[in-house]
Design a protein around this motif. Structure first.
Motif, PDB file in Angstrom:
ATOM      1  N   GLN A 165      -5.879 -14.252  -3.814  1.00 39.99           N
ATOM      2  CA  GLN A 165      -5.775 -14.174  -5.266  1.00 39.99           C
ATOM      3  C   GLN A 165      -4.641 -13.227  -5.649  1.00 39.99           C
ATOM      4  OE1 GLN A 165      -9.323 -12.912  -7.292  1.00 39.99           O
ATOM      5  NE2 GLN A 165      -8.522 -13.521  -9.280  1.00 39.99           N
ATOM      6  N   ARG A 166      -4.418 -12.182  -4.872  1.00 33.76           N
ATOM      7  CA  ARG A 166      -3.334 -11.234  -5.148  1.00 33.76           C
ATOM      8  C   ARG A 166      -1.980 -11.948  -5.148  1.00 33.76           C
ATOM      9  NH1 ARG A 166       0.240  -8.274  -2.060  1.00 33.76           N
ATOM     10  NH2 ARG A 166       0.936  -6.339  -3.009  1.00 33.76           N
ATOM     11  N   CYS A 167      -1.712 -12.755  -4.128  1.00 36.12           N
ATOM     12  CA  CYS A 167      -0.444 -13.482  -4.051  1.00 36.12           C
ATOM     13  C   CYS A 167      -0.310 -14.475  -5.200  1.00 36.12           C
ATOM     14  CB  CYS A 167      -0.303 -14.186  -2.708  1.00 36.12           C
ATOM     15  SG  CYS A 167       0.161 -13.060  -1.368  1.00 36.12           S
ATOM     16  N   LYS A 168      -1.401 -15.126  -5.560  1.00 34.52           N
ATOM     17  CA  LYS A 168      -1.376 -16.068  -6.679  1.00 34.52           C
ATOM     18  C   LYS A 168      -1.041 -15.341  -7.980  1.00 34.52           C
ATOM     19  CE  LYS A 168      -4.165 -19.642  -8.907  1.00 34.52           C
ATOM     20  NZ  LYS A 168      -5.440 -20.350  -8.883  1.00 34.52           N
ATOM     21  N   ASN A 169      -1.622 -14.153  -8.195  1.00 33.63           N
ATOM     22  CA  ASN A 169      -1.364 -13.388  -9.409  1.00 33.63           C
ATOM     23  C   ASN A 169       0.063 -12.841  -9.442  1.00 33.63           C
ATOM     24  OD1 ASN A 169      -3.888 -13.856 -10.453  1.00 33.63           O
ATOM     25  ND2 ASN A 169      -4.766 -11.960  -9.672  1.00 33.63           N
ATOM     26  N   ILE A 170       0.607 -12.451  -8.296  1.00 30.52           N
ATOM     27  CA  ILE A 170       1.998 -12.008  -8.237  1.00 30.52           C
ATOM     28  C   ILE A 170       2.915 -13.141  -8.674  1.00 30.52           C
ATOM     29  CG2 ILE A 170       3.865 -11.361  -6.657  1.00 30.52           C
ATOM     30  CD1 ILE A 170       1.744  -9.733  -5.092  1.00 30.52           C
ATOM     31  N   ASP A 171       2.666 -14.353  -8.185  1.00 32.77           N
ATOM     32  CA  ASP A 171       3.466 -15.516  -8.545  1.00 32.77           C
ATOM     33  C   ASP A 171       3.328 -15.822 -10.042  1.00 32.77           C
ATOM     34  OD1 ASP A 171       5.055 -17.931  -7.411  1.00 32.77           O
ATOM     35  OD2 ASP A 171       3.501 -18.845  -8.654  1.00 32.77           O
ATOM     36  N   LEU A 172       2.116 -15.763 -10.563  1.00 30.56           N
ATOM     37  CA  LEU A 172       1.890 -16.007 -11.989  1.00 30.56           C
ATOM     38  C   LEU A 172       2.646 -14.987 -12.834  1.00 30.56           C
ATOM     39  CD1 LEU A 172       0.456 -17.522 -14.275  1.00 30.56           C
ATOM     40  CD2 LEU A 172      -1.495 -15.990 -13.945  1.00 30.56           C
ATOM     41  N   ALA A 220       5.382 -13.445 -12.008  1.00 32.20           N
ATOM     42  CA  ALA A 220       6.810 -13.764 -11.928  1.00 32.20           C
ATOM     43  C   ALA A 220       7.154 -14.900 -12.889  1.00 32.20           C
ATOM     44  CB  ALA A 220       7.187 -14.129 -10.497  1.00 32.20           C
ATOM     45  N   TRP A 221       6.280 -15.903 -12.991  1.00 28.49           N
ATOM     46  CA  TRP A 221       6.518 -16.994 -13.952  1.00 28.49           C
ATOM     47  C   TRP A 221       6.484 -16.452 -15.377  1.00 28.49           C
ATOM     48  CZ3 TRP A 221       8.437 -21.689 -13.585  1.00 28.49           C
ATOM     49  CH2 TRP A 221       8.425 -22.318 -12.346  1.00 28.49           C
ATOM     50  N   ALA A 222       5.517 -15.577 -15.678  1.00 26.37           N
ATOM     51  CA  ALA A 222       5.400 -15.022 -17.026  1.00 26.37           C
ATOM     52  C   ALA A 222       6.622 -14.181 -17.392  1.00 26.37           C
ATOM     53  CB  ALA A 222       4.121 -14.188 -17.141  1.00 26.37           C
ATOM     54  N   ALA A 223       7.214 -13.530 -16.402  1.00 27.13           N
ATOM     55  CA  ALA A 223       8.407 -12.717 -16.631  1.00 27.13           C
ATOM     56  C   ALA A 223       9.688 -13.548 -16.580  1.00 27.13           C
ATOM     57  CB  ALA A 223       8.467 -11.597 -15.591  1.00 27.13           C
ATOM     58  N   GLU A 224       9.552 -14.858 -16.449  1.00 26.21           N
ATOM     59  CA  GLU A 224      10.666 -15.805 -16.377  1.00 26.21           C
ATOM     60  C   GLU A 224      11.600 -15.520 -15.205  1.00 26.21           C
ATOM     61  OE1 GLU A 224      12.554 -16.024 -20.216  1.00 26.21           O
ATOM     62  OE2 GLU A 224      10.777 -16.898 -21.136  1.00 26.21           O
ATOM     63  N   ALA A 225      11.034 -15.110 -14.086  1.00 29.72           N
ATOM     64  CA  ALA A 225      11.826 -14.842 -12.885  1.00 29.72           C
ATOM     65  C   ALA A 225      12.270 -16.135 -12.198  1.00 29.72           C
ATOM     66  CB  ALA A 225      11.020 -13.990 -11.906  1.00 29.72           C
ATOM     67  N   PHE A 226      11.661 -17.250 -12.540  1.00 33.38           N
ATOM     68  CA  PHE A 226      11.974 -18.530 -11.904  1.00 33.38           C
ATOM     69  C   PHE A 226      12.774 -19.444 -12.836  1.00 33.38           C
ATOM     70  CE2 PHE A 226       7.796 -17.514  -9.792  1.00 33.38           C
ATOM     71  CZ  PHE A 226       8.365 -17.117  -8.606  1.00 33.38           C
ATOM     72  N   ARG A 227      13.638 -18.875 -13.642  1.00 30.78           N
ATOM     73  CA  ARG A 227      14.430 -19.675 -14.576  1.00 30.78           C
ATOM     74  C   ARG A 227      15.480 -20.498 -13.831  1.00 30.78           C
ATOM     75  NH1 ARG A 227      16.768 -15.531 -18.603  1.00 30.78           N
ATOM     76  NH2 ARG A 227      16.701 -14.269 -16.728  1.00 30.78           N
ATOM     77  N   VAL A 228      15.754 -21.668 -14.364  1.00 32.25           N
ATOM     78  CA  VAL A 228      16.789 -22.536 -13.815  1.00 32.25           C
ATOM     79  C   VAL A 228      18.056 -22.291 -14.629  1.00 32.25           C
ATOM     80  CG1 VAL A 228      17.485 -24.926 -13.437  1.00 32.25           C
ATOM     81  CG2 VAL A 228      15.090 -24.263 -13.128  1.00 32.25           C
ATOM     82  N   PRO A 229      19.165 -21.959 -13.979  1.00 29.63           N
ATOM     83  CA  PRO A 229      20.383 -21.715 -14.747  1.00 29.63           C
ATOM     84  C   PRO A 229      20.872 -22.987 -15.435  1.00 29.63           C
ATOM     85  CG  PRO A 229      20.832 -21.661 -12.388  1.00 29.63           C
ATOM     86  CD  PRO A 229      19.347 -21.815 -12.552  1.00 29.63           C
TER      87      PRO A 229
END
Length: 67
Positions: A33-40, A42-51
């Motif tokens: 669950q920790r890894c899942k929350n870290i990923d979530l 990152a998505w909330a912080a828009e770390a996975f934006r597509v240029p």
């Protein structure tokens, strides 16, 4: 027969550790669950934006602007 003989073990997208890809793993493809929350987070912080390039003026036919 155990889950590991039927279902593959995959690499956790967050930490790179082993993760059982089976219905018994509630966090799949993550290992915990920790890894899942870290990923979530990152998505909330828009770390996975597509240029992308910003749209040009009137590129999409804005009716308020004249051609």
């Amino acid at each position: 027969m155990s889950d590991s003989t039927i279902h593959p073990t995959v690499q956790c997208p967050t930490c790179g550790g082993p993760s059982l890809f089976a219905p018994s793993n509630a966090w799949r493809p993550f290992c915990s669950q920790r890894c899942k929350n870290i990923d979530l987070g990152a998505w909330a912080a828009e770390a996975f934006r597509v240029p992308a390039q910003p749209p040009q003026d009137n590129e999409y036919g804005d009716p308020r602007k004249e051609d």
